[in-house]
Design an enzyme around this catalytic site. Structure first.
Site, PDB file in Angstrom:
ATOM      1  N   CYS A  28       0.921  -1.113  -0.127  1.00  0.00           N
ATOM      2  CA  CYS A  28       0.104   0.165   0.018  1.00  0.00           C
ATOM      3  C   CYS A  28       0.911   1.314  -0.036  1.00  0.00           C
ATOM      4  O   CYS A  28       1.772   1.612   1.008  1.00  0.00           O
ATOM      5  CB  CYS A  28      -0.924   0.035   1.167  1.00  0.00           C
TER       6      CYS A  28
ATOM      7  N   CYS B 277       0.497   3.379   3.317  1.00  0.00           N
ATOM      8  CA  CYS B 277       1.222   2.583   4.315  1.00  0.00           C
ATOM      9  C   CYS B 277       2.603   2.940   4.364  1.00  0.00           C
ATOM     10  O   CYS B 277       3.539   3.175   5.069  1.00  0.00           O
ATOM     11  CB  CYS B 277       1.036   1.203   4.321  1.00  0.00           C
TER      12      CYS B 277
ATOM     13  N   ASP C  36      -1.199  16.509  -1.106  1.00  0.00           N
ATOM     14  CA  ASP C  36      -1.727  15.608  -2.407  1.00  0.00           C
ATOM     15  C   ASP C  36      -0.514  15.916  -3.426  1.00  0.00           C
ATOM     16  O   ASP C  36      -0.418  17.042  -3.605  1.00  0.00           O
ATOM     17  CB  ASP C  36      -3.150  15.900  -3.197  1.00  0.00           C
TER      18      ASP C  36
ATOM     19  N   HIS D 235      -3.719   0.464   8.485  1.00  0.00           N
ATOM     20  CA  HIS D 235      -4.298   0.178   7.096  1.00  0.00           C
ATOM     21  C   HIS D 235      -5.698  -0.051   6.988  1.00  0.00           C
ATOM     22  O   HIS D 235      -6.018  -1.486   7.111  1.00  0.00           O
ATOM     23  CB  HIS D 235      -3.396  -0.940   6.419  1.00  0.00           C
TER      24      HIS D 235
ATOM     25  N   ASN E  84     -13.532   9.185  -1.076  1.00  0.00           N
ATOM     26  CA  ASN E  84     -13.872   8.086  -2.104  1.00  0.00           C
ATOM     27  C   ASN E  84     -13.882   6.720  -1.666  1.00  0.00           C
ATOM     28  O   ASN E  84     -12.749   6.458  -0.959  1.00  0.00           O
ATOM     29  CB  ASN E  84     -12.986   8.411  -3.377  1.00  0.00           C
TER      30      ASN E  84
ATOM     31  N   GLY F 159     -14.942   6.300  -6.890  1.00  0.00           N
ATOM     32  CA  GLY F 159     -13.730   6.973  -7.555  1.00  0.00           C
ATOM     33  C   GLY F 159     -12.430   6.808  -6.601  1.00  0.00           C
ATOM     34  O   GLY F 159     -11.694   7.439  -6.712  1.00  0.00           O
TER      35      GLY F 159
ATOM     36  N   HIS G 121      -6.582   2.890   0.846  1.00  0.00           N
ATOM     37  CA  HIS G 121      -6.109   3.125   2.405  1.00  0.00           C
ATOM     38  C   HIS G 121      -6.984   4.357   2.675  1.00  0.00           C
ATOM     39  O   HIS G 121      -6.679   5.451   1.912  1.00  0.00           O
ATOM     40  CB  HIS G 121      -4.577   3.360   2.378  1.00  0.00           C
TER      41      HIS G 121
ATOM     42  N   HIS H 219      -8.612   7.625   3.248  1.00  0.00           N
ATOM     43  CA  HIS H 219      -7.980   9.016   3.101  1.00  0.00           C
ATOM     44  C   HIS H 219      -9.208   9.801   2.985  1.00  0.00           C
ATOM     45  O   HIS H 219     -10.010   9.967   2.163  1.00  0.00           O
ATOM     46  CB  HIS H 219      -6.945   9.106   1.974  1.00  0.00           C
TER      47      HIS H 219
ATOM     48  N   HIS I 219      -9.784  13.821   1.584  1.00  0.00           N
ATOM     49  CA  HIS I 219      -9.300  14.811   0.719  1.00  0.00           C
ATOM     50  C   HIS I 219      -9.851  16.309   1.470  1.00  0.00           C
ATOM     51  O   HIS I 219     -10.824  16.341   1.719  1.00  0.00           O
ATOM     52  CB  HIS I 219      -9.714  15.054  -0.530  1.00  0.00           C
TER      53      HIS I 219
HETATM   54  P1  5GP Z   1      -8.519   8.714  -4.358  1.00  0.00           P
HETATM   55  O1  5GP Z   1      -8.822   8.744  -5.954  1.00  0.00           O
HETATM   56  O2  5GP Z   1      -8.039   7.452  -4.182  1.00  0.00           O
HETATM   57  O3  5GP Z   1      -9.669   9.264  -3.666  1.00  0.00           O
HETATM   58  O4  5GP Z   1      -7.367   9.683  -4.276  1.00  0.00           O
HETATM   59  C1  5GP Z   1      -5.944   9.303  -4.354  1.00  0.00           C
HETATM   60  C2  5GP Z   1      -5.209  10.746  -4.027  1.00  0.00           C
HETATM   61  O5  5GP Z   1      -3.970  10.151  -3.593  1.00  0.00           O
HETATM   62  C3  5GP Z   1      -4.990  11.257  -5.548  1.00  0.00           C
HETATM   63  O6  5GP Z   1      -5.467  12.589  -5.218  1.00  0.00           O
HETATM   64  C4  5GP Z   1      -3.727  11.221  -5.703  1.00  0.00           C
HETATM   65  O7  5GP Z   1      -3.059  12.574  -6.273  1.00  0.00           O
HETATM   66  C5  5GP Z   1      -2.910  11.030  -4.428  1.00  0.00           C
HETATM   67  N1  5GP Z   1      -1.637  10.238  -4.373  1.00  0.00           N
HETATM   68  C6  5GP Z   1      -1.526   9.172  -5.034  1.00  0.00           C
HETATM   69  N2  5GP Z   1      -0.049   8.715  -4.922  1.00  0.00           N
HETATM   70  C7  5GP Z   1       0.508   9.661  -4.176  1.00  0.00           C
HETATM   71  C8  5GP Z   1       1.731   9.866  -3.646  1.00  0.00           C
HETATM   72  O8  5GP Z   1       2.496   8.972  -3.864  1.00  0.00           O
HETATM   73  N3  5GP Z   1       1.958  10.687  -2.731  1.00  0.00           N
HETATM   74  C9  5GP Z   1       0.951  11.799  -2.594  1.00  0.00           C
HETATM   75  N4  5GP Z   1       1.460  12.908  -1.589  1.00  0.00           N
HETATM   76  N5  5GP Z   1      -0.322  11.754  -3.158  1.00  0.00           N
HETATM   77  C10 5GP Z   1      -0.451  10.676  -4.041  1.00  0.00           C
HETATM   78 ZN    ZN Z   2      -2.194   1.099   3.811  1.00  0.00          ZN
END
Ligand code: 5GP
Ligand code: ZN
Length: 119
Positions: free
Chosen positions: A7, A10, A33, A49, A93, A99, A104, A106, A108
């Protein structure tokens, strides 16, 4: 355990992948982000996780409460303008149809002067 090992978030928590830290305590981590949609865009995650909100149980109530109460404080610290002219958006999401790309849990947090890239 194997899910945690593969992950990306993680790995951000254990610092094997670098991130721009916004906040950290024993059970919560927040970071910018990598691909922001708004002038201010950071993610708040439990260090544990938990794949999505669909995996929450009653044992997570206090943790999720702490995360929700922390978000406005971090948003203002990161430069979001005061309510009501300012404010911020919270998005979580869950699952592919929700989406979610990183599995993991999170949240936004987005804010700052508009227009934004998305929304
Ligand atoms: P999701 O679509 O799963 O809600 O959002 C995942 C978010 O994680 C995206 O906005 C993407 O830009 C961010 N993200 C993905 N990989 C990384 C990373 O390695 N570092 C950071 N800081 N953000 C990440
Ligand atoms: Zn994780």
């Amino acid at each position: 355990m194997s899910a945690a090992h593969s992950c990306i978030f993680c790995k951000i928590v254990d610092k094997s992948i670098p991130s721009k830290k916004v906040y950290e305590d024993e059970e919560i981590y927040a970071f910018h982000d990598i691909n922001p949609w708004a002038p201010i865009h950071f993610l708040v995650i439990p260090k544990a996780h938990i794949p999505s909100m669909l995996h929450l149980t009653t044992e997570h109530q206090a943790l999720m409460g702490r995360i929700m109460a922390l978000i406005p404080q971090l948003a203002l610290e990161q430069g979001c303008n005061p309510y009501p002219e300012g404010g911020f958006r919270v998005v979580c999401n869950n699952g592919t149809e929700g989406g979610q790309e990183v599995h993991h849990l999170h949240i936004h947090v987005m804010g700052g002067p508009r227009p934004w890239l998305r929304g």
